[in-house]
Design a protein around this motif. Sequence first.
Motif, mmCIF file in Angstrom:
data_model
loop_
_atom_site.group_PDB
_atom_site.id
_atom_site.type_symbol
_atom_site.label_atom_id
_atom_site.label_comp_id
_atom_site.label_asym_id
_atom_site.label_seq_id
_atom_site.Cartn_x
_atom_site.Cartn_y
_atom_site.Cartn_z
ATOM 1 N N GLU A 10 -2.415 8.999 -14.526
ATOM 2 C CA GLU A 10 -1.040 9.266 -14.950
ATOM 3 C C GLU A 10 -0.170 9.790 -13.814
ATOM 4 O OE1 GLU A 10 -0.885 11.633 -18.491
ATOM 5 O OE2 GLU A 10 -2.558 10.554 -19.379
ATOM 6 N N ASN A 11 -0.773 10.062 -12.692
ATOM 7 C CA ASN A 11 -0.040 10.607 -11.561
ATOM 8 C C ASN A 11 0.605 9.472 -10.765
ATOM 9 O OD1 ASN A 11 0.955 12.472 -9.798
ATOM 10 N ND2 ASN A 11 -1.003 13.076 -8.941
ATOM 11 N N ILE A 12 1.669 9.781 -10.068
ATOM 12 C CA ILE A 12 2.319 8.799 -9.203
ATOM 13 C C ILE A 12 2.359 9.342 -7.784
ATOM 14 C CG2 ILE A 12 3.783 7.849 -11.032
ATOM 15 C CD1 ILE A 12 6.114 9.469 -9.761
ATOM 16 N N LYS A 13 2.454 8.438 -6.841
ATOM 17 C CA LYS A 13 2.630 8.840 -5.446
ATOM 18 C C LYS A 13 4.081 8.586 -5.083
ATOM 19 C CE LYS A 13 -1.898 8.294 -3.411
ATOM 20 N NZ LYS A 13 -2.641 7.695 -2.307
ATOM 21 N N ALA A 14 4.710 9.572 -4.522
ATOM 22 C CA ALA A 14 6.092 9.428 -4.063
ATOM 23 C C ALA A 14 6.081 9.271 -2.553
ATOM 24 C CB ALA A 14 6.906 10.652 -4.460
ATOM 25 N N THR A 15 7.007 8.505 -2.062
ATOM 26 C CA THR A 15 7.165 8.332 -0.623
ATOM 27 C C THR A 15 8.469 8.990 -0.214
ATOM 28 O OG1 THR A 15 5.975 6.232 -0.681
ATOM 29 C CG2 THR A 15 7.350 6.645 1.237
ATOM 30 N N TYR A 16 8.385 9.879 0.761
ATOM 31 C CA TYR A 16 9.562 10.577 1.266
ATOM 32 C C TYR A 16 9.879 10.036 2.650
ATOM 33 C CZ TYR A 16 8.529 13.795 -2.524
ATOM 34 O OH TYR A 16 8.278 14.339 -3.752
ATOM 35 N N MET A 17 11.092 9.619 2.852
ATOM 36 C CA MET A 17 11.500 9.015 4.119
ATOM 37 C C MET A 17 12.334 10.006 4.930
ATOM 38 S SD MET A 17 10.123 6.101 3.614
ATOM 39 C CE MET A 17 10.738 4.949 4.793
#
Length: 54
Positions: A10-17
């Motif tokens: 249920e977790n997501i990975k976020a990408t920070y730029m």
Amino acid sequence: MNWVEIPAEENIKATYMIAEMKNAPRAQAGKDFVDFMKSDVAKNIYKKYGFETP
């Protein structure tokens, strides 16, 4: 600090730029900040708080 466990499925990975701005009013400060954020010191801080680094 209290933690809330999130099941992996249920977790997501976020990408920070991060990037330098072409016409930044303080271009050197922006470059210094980006350089720091890519440094081993910053990566260790990310990892301490559970972030993955490239």
